[in-house]
Write a protein that holds these residues in place. Structure first.
Motif, short mmCIF file in Angstrom:
data_model
loop_
_atom_site.label_atom_id
_atom_site.label_comp_id
_atom_site.label_asym_id
_atom_site.label_seq_id
_atom_site.Cartn_x
_atom_site.Cartn_y
_atom_site.Cartn_z
N LYS A 26 33.96 -16.95 -49.64
CA LYS A 26 33.09 -17.98 -48.89
C LYS A 26 32.84 -19.00 -49.76
O LYS A 26 32.52 -19.04 -51.01
CB LYS A 26 31.79 -17.45 -48.32
CG LYS A 26 32.28 -16.12 -47.46
CD LYS A 26 32.80 -16.77 -45.86
CE LYS A 26 32.78 -15.51 -45.13
NZ LYS A 26 33.67 -15.68 -44.04
N GLN A 78 30.92 -22.17 -51.72
CA GLN A 78 29.43 -22.11 -52.08
C GLN A 78 29.62 -23.40 -53.09
O GLN A 78 30.88 -23.79 -53.55
CB GLN A 78 28.79 -21.00 -52.48
CG GLN A 78 29.28 -20.43 -53.82
CD GLN A 78 28.71 -19.14 -53.84
OE1 GLN A 78 28.98 -17.96 -53.84
NE2 GLN A 78 27.47 -19.33 -54.69
N LYS A 91 25.56 -21.19 -49.81
CA LYS A 91 26.90 -20.77 -49.02
C LYS A 91 27.02 -21.80 -47.94
O LYS A 91 26.11 -22.30 -47.42
CB LYS A 91 26.50 -19.47 -48.35
CG LYS A 91 27.57 -19.11 -47.34
CD LYS A 91 27.25 -17.55 -46.89
CE LYS A 91 27.53 -17.80 -45.27
NZ LYS A 91 26.79 -16.87 -44.52
N ASN A 92 28.27 -22.13 -47.71
CA ASN A 92 28.87 -23.31 -47.02
C ASN A 92 28.26 -24.71 -47.37
O ASN A 92 28.50 -25.41 -46.86
CB ASN A 92 28.23 -22.98 -45.58
CG ASN A 92 29.10 -21.78 -44.71
OD1 ASN A 92 29.95 -21.50 -45.31
ND2 ASN A 92 28.30 -20.91 -44.20
N ALA A 95 24.43 -27.84 -45.35
CA ALA A 95 24.80 -26.65 -45.28
C ALA A 95 24.45 -26.02 -43.83
O ALA A 95 23.06 -26.35 -43.62
CB ALA A 95 24.57 -25.52 -46.28
N ASP A 96 25.15 -25.58 -42.91
CA ASP A 96 24.83 -24.87 -41.65
C ASP A 96 23.73 -25.61 -40.84
O ASP A 96 22.82 -25.22 -40.42
CB ASP A 96 24.05 -23.49 -42.24
CG ASP A 96 25.13 -22.72 -42.76
OD1 ASP A 96 26.10 -22.50 -42.72
OD2 ASP A 96 24.55 -21.75 -43.83
N GLU A 118 21.88 -28.17 -41.64
CA GLU A 118 20.68 -28.72 -42.43
C GLU A 118 20.81 -29.31 -43.63
O GLU A 118 22.06 -29.27 -44.27
CB GLU A 118 19.71 -27.44 -43.07
CG GLU A 118 19.39 -26.59 -41.50
CD GLU A 118 18.50 -25.23 -41.97
OE1 GLU A 118 17.71 -24.82 -41.34
OE2 GLU A 118 18.94 -24.48 -43.00
N THR A 131 15.39 -26.00 -47.51
CA THR A 131 15.63 -26.83 -46.36
C THR A 131 14.52 -27.97 -46.12
O THR A 131 13.41 -28.06 -46.13
CB THR A 131 15.61 -26.09 -45.08
OG1 THR A 131 16.44 -24.97 -45.22
CG2 THR A 131 16.02 -26.54 -44.04
N ASP A 187 16.76 -30.84 -40.43
CA ASP A 187 18.01 -30.69 -39.75
C ASP A 187 18.86 -31.74 -39.93
O ASP A 187 18.61 -33.03 -39.96
CB ASP A 187 17.78 -30.45 -38.46
CG ASP A 187 16.83 -29.40 -37.57
OD1 ASP A 187 16.87 -28.31 -38.70
OD2 ASP A 187 16.27 -29.28 -36.71
#
Length: 166
Positions: free
Chosen positions: A41, A43, A61-62, A79-80, A82, A95, A98
């Motif tokens: 994956k 990163q 990750k992502n 990422a994801d 955020e 984080t 958003d």
């Protein structure tokens, strides 16, 4: 004005980013880029320019579209859904807010991050310490998006792309 040419082999696990592949730290010593992790994956990875060893940034990750803090000690990234940051000294990512879509971000000297957090909107100003983002730019007539912010030296202005289409 002096021109410098840089050629770097990022290694076999480096991946091409969707929007941005490599970010160079403000002190000119480090790169950050997407790479294939042990599980295959994506990163984020980092590498000092005077070394060949790449280090994967745990918890990214992502991660994509990375950018540095002005002191080169933190990496901001998306990422994801955020906007996040991670210390290069170690630790878990934090984080910040958003970000339903990402078209770039830039970290100002005053602790503000200018970011494109949505696909059809102006830029937002998010505190690097976390918190609710506030509008930074307002769409002009015939503009549908503001993207790719970049703080200019001194931190009093942000250069960005305004587009009439998505």
């Amino acid at each position: 004005f002096r021109s410098t040419r840089l050629r770097v082999d990022l290694g076999p696990d480096a991946m091409t980013g969707l929007n941005l592949t490599v970010a160079i730290s403000p002190d000119g010593r480090r790169l950050v880029f997407p790479a294939r992790g042990p599980n295959g994956k994506q990163q984020l990875a980092t590498r000092l320019l005077d070394q060949v060893q790449t280090t994967l940034l745990s918890g990214t990750k992502n991660g994509r579209d990375a950018f540095f803090s002005p002191d080169s000690q933190w990496v901001g990234f998306f990422a994801d859904g955020e906007l996040k940051k991670i210390s290069l000294q170690g630790g878990a990512p934090v984080t910040l807010c958003d970000a339903s879509f990402d078209y770039g971000a830039s970290w100002g000297e005053d602790g503000t991050i200018a970011a494109a957090l949505n696909v059809q909107s102006g830029l937002s100003r998010a505190p690097a310490a976390g918190g609710r983002p506030q509008p930074l730019t307002k769409l002009g007539k015939s503009e549908v998006t503001h993207r790719w912010p970049q703080f200019l030296p001194g931190g009093r202005a942000v250069l960005f792309t305004a587009s009439p289409s998505v």
